[in-house]
Design a protein around this motif. Structure first.
Motif, PDB file in Angstrom:
ATOM      1  N   SER A   7      -6.072 -29.971 -76.003  1.00  0.00           N
ATOM      2  CA  SER A   7      -7.399 -29.872 -75.407  1.00  0.00           C
ATOM      3  C   SER A   7      -8.191 -28.787 -76.131  1.00  0.00           C
ATOM      4  O   SER A   7      -7.640 -27.980 -76.887  1.00  0.00           O
ATOM      5  CB  SER A   7      -7.282 -29.536 -73.924  1.00  0.00           C
ATOM      6  OG  SER A   7      -6.632 -28.295 -73.747  1.00  0.00           O
ATOM      7  N   VAL A   8      -9.470 -28.775 -75.888  1.00  0.00           N
ATOM      8  CA  VAL A   8     -10.339 -27.788 -76.515  1.00  0.00           C
ATOM      9  C   VAL A   8     -10.216 -26.459 -75.773  1.00  0.00           C
ATOM     10  O   VAL A   8     -10.175 -26.420 -74.545  1.00  0.00           O
ATOM     11  CB  VAL A   8     -11.799 -28.273 -76.501  1.00  0.00           C
ATOM     12  CG1 VAL A   8     -12.725 -27.208 -77.060  1.00  0.00           C
ATOM     13  CG2 VAL A   8     -11.917 -29.576 -77.292  1.00  0.00           C
ATOM     14  N   GLY A   9     -10.137 -25.358 -76.544  1.00  0.00           N
ATOM     15  CA  GLY A   9     -10.102 -24.029 -75.950  1.00  0.00           C
ATOM     16  C   GLY A   9     -11.481 -23.611 -75.517  1.00  0.00           C
ATOM     17  O   GLY A   9     -12.222 -24.382 -74.925  1.00  0.00           O
ATOM     18  N   GLY A  10     -11.838 -22.376 -75.815  1.00  0.00           N
ATOM     19  CA  GLY A  10     -13.172 -21.950 -75.469  1.00  0.00           C
ATOM     20  C   GLY A  10     -13.329 -20.453 -75.439  1.00  0.00           C
ATOM     21  O   GLY A  10     -12.428 -19.696 -75.817  1.00  0.00           O
ATOM     22  N   LEU A  11     -14.504 -20.058 -74.984  1.00  0.00           N
ATOM     23  CA  LEU A  11     -14.862 -18.642 -74.851  1.00  0.00           C
ATOM     24  C   LEU A  11     -14.764 -18.260 -73.382  1.00  0.00           C
ATOM     25  O   LEU A  11     -15.370 -18.917 -72.518  1.00  0.00           O
ATOM     26  CB  LEU A  11     -16.282 -18.411 -75.366  1.00  0.00           C
ATOM     27  CG  LEU A  11     -16.885 -17.031 -75.134  1.00  0.00           C
ATOM     28  CD1 LEU A  11     -16.106 -15.969 -75.902  1.00  0.00           C
ATOM     29  CD2 LEU A  11     -18.354 -17.025 -75.546  1.00  0.00           C
ATOM     30  N   VAL A  12     -14.014 -17.216 -73.108  1.00  0.00           N
ATOM     31  CA  VAL A  12     -13.781 -16.774 -71.741  1.00  0.00           C
ATOM     32  C   VAL A  12     -14.001 -15.273 -71.662  1.00  0.00           C
ATOM     33  O   VAL A  12     -13.653 -14.545 -72.609  1.00  0.00           O
ATOM     34  CB  VAL A  12     -12.334 -17.102 -71.290  1.00  0.00           C
ATOM     35  CG1 VAL A  12     -12.126 -16.736 -69.831  1.00  0.00           C
ATOM     36  CG2 VAL A  12     -12.013 -18.573 -71.525  1.00  0.00           C
ATOM     37  N   LEU A  18      -8.168 -19.911 -68.183  1.00  0.00           N
ATOM     38  CA  LEU A  18      -8.356 -21.097 -69.003  1.00  0.00           C
ATOM     39  C   LEU A  18      -7.062 -21.891 -68.978  1.00  0.00           C
ATOM     40  O   LEU A  18      -5.964 -21.313 -68.892  1.00  0.00           O
ATOM     41  CB  LEU A  18      -8.696 -20.702 -70.432  1.00  0.00           C
ATOM     42  CG  LEU A  18      -9.158 -21.797 -71.393  1.00  0.00           C
ATOM     43  CD1 LEU A  18     -10.488 -22.387 -70.928  1.00  0.00           C
ATOM     44  CD2 LEU A  18      -9.295 -21.240 -72.808  1.00  0.00           C
ATOM     45  N   THR A  93      -7.104 -13.360 -77.735  1.00  0.00           N
ATOM     46  CA  THR A  93      -7.909 -14.148 -78.658  1.00  0.00           C
ATOM     47  C   THR A  93      -7.063 -14.586 -79.853  1.00  0.00           C
ATOM     48  O   THR A  93      -6.431 -13.768 -80.513  1.00  0.00           O
ATOM     49  CB  THR A  93      -9.112 -13.334 -79.152  1.00  0.00           C
ATOM     50  OG1 THR A  93      -9.973 -13.055 -78.037  1.00  0.00           O
ATOM     51  CG2 THR A  93      -9.894 -14.092 -80.216  1.00  0.00           C
ATOM     52  N   THR A 112      -6.171 -24.808 -81.352  1.00  0.00           N
ATOM     53  CA  THR A 112      -7.429 -24.722 -80.613  1.00  0.00           C
ATOM     54  C   THR A 112      -7.773 -23.255 -80.397  1.00  0.00           C
ATOM     55  O   THR A 112      -6.904 -22.446 -80.067  1.00  0.00           O
ATOM     56  CB  THR A 112      -7.340 -25.487 -79.284  1.00  0.00           C
ATOM     57  OG1 THR A 112      -8.624 -25.520 -78.650  1.00  0.00           O
ATOM     58  CG2 THR A 112      -6.328 -24.878 -78.314  1.00  0.00           C
ATOM     59  N   GLN A 113      -9.036 -22.925 -80.610  1.00  0.00           N
ATOM     60  CA  GLN A 113      -9.460 -21.523 -80.559  1.00  0.00           C
ATOM     61  C   GLN A 113      -9.693 -21.083 -79.116  1.00  0.00           C
ATOM     62  O   GLN A 113     -10.385 -21.766 -78.348  1.00  0.00           O
ATOM     63  CB  GLN A 113     -10.753 -21.339 -81.355  1.00  0.00           C
ATOM     64  CG  GLN A 113     -11.318 -19.935 -81.323  1.00  0.00           C
ATOM     65  CD  GLN A 113     -10.461 -18.947 -82.083  1.00  0.00           C
ATOM     66  OE1 GLN A 113     -10.004 -19.211 -83.192  1.00  0.00           O
ATOM     67  NE2 GLN A 113     -10.219 -17.773 -81.473  1.00  0.00           N
ATOM     68  N   VAL A 114      -9.114 -19.943 -78.792  1.00  0.00           N
ATOM     69  CA  VAL A 114      -9.387 -19.281 -77.517  1.00  0.00           C
ATOM     70  C   VAL A 114      -9.932 -17.900 -77.837  1.00  0.00           C
ATOM     71  O   VAL A 114      -9.291 -17.122 -78.544  1.00  0.00           O
ATOM     72  CB  VAL A 114      -8.120 -19.163 -76.650  1.00  0.00           C
ATOM     73  CG1 VAL A 114      -8.399 -18.317 -75.404  1.00  0.00           C
ATOM     74  CG2 VAL A 114      -7.621 -20.548 -76.251  1.00  0.00           C
ATOM     75  N   THR A 115     -11.112 -17.610 -77.328  1.00  0.00           N
ATOM     76  CA  THR A 115     -11.751 -16.326 -77.564  1.00  0.00           C
ATOM     77  C   THR A 115     -12.030 -15.660 -76.229  1.00  0.00           C
ATOM     78  O   THR A 115     -12.649 -16.267 -75.346  1.00  0.00           O
ATOM     79  CB  THR A 115     -13.060 -16.498 -78.350  1.00  0.00           C
ATOM     80  OG1 THR A 115     -12.797 -17.152 -79.593  1.00  0.00           O
ATOM     81  CG2 THR A 115     -13.710 -15.148 -78.613  1.00  0.00           C
TER      82      THR A 115
END
Length: 118
Positions: A7-12, A18, A93, A112-115
């Motif tokens: 799945s797509v990560g995101g900015l938190v 998340l 991150t 998938t990027q998690v920031t």
């Protein structure tokens, strides 16, 4: 070739939550059941590190840095492994990779990027 779909990560924001999920659509359930599944991550300039793993019998293992905050789970009927991340910190991150391990080879997802940032 076995393909892991993440799945797509995101900015938190720090302190936020998340959930990541990963599935292997092109295998049968009995094959998925044999795999140890996991999540790894890699931050810029650092080596890839284990975050959490879960065996076919649902035995889990966590990195010390995420214990008590992250939870890995799997749904064998859906061929899916999930990572619930709570109380996220800026040091979480990274690019997160799903993995499957059949005992002789580890196959990775695309990442998938998690920031985590305010």
């Amino acid at each position: 070739q076995v393909r892991l779909v993440e799945s797509v990560g995101g900015l938190v924001q720090p302190g936020g939550s998340l959930r990541l999920s990963c599935t292997i659509p092109r295998i049968i359930t009995s094959t998925f059941n044999q795999y140890q599944m996991g999540w790894y991550r890699q931050a810029p300039g650092l080596e890839r590190e284990m975050v959490a793993t879960i065996t076919s019998s649902h035995v889990t293992n966590y990195a010390d840095s995420v214990k008590g905050r992250f939870t890995i789970s799997r749904d064998n009927s859906k061929k899916t492994v999930s990572l619930r991340m709570n109380n996220l910190k800026p040091e979480d991150t990274a690019v997160y990779y799903c993995s499957r391990d059949d005992g002789s080879q580890i196959v990775w997802g695309q990442g998938t990027q998690v920031t985590v940032s305010s």
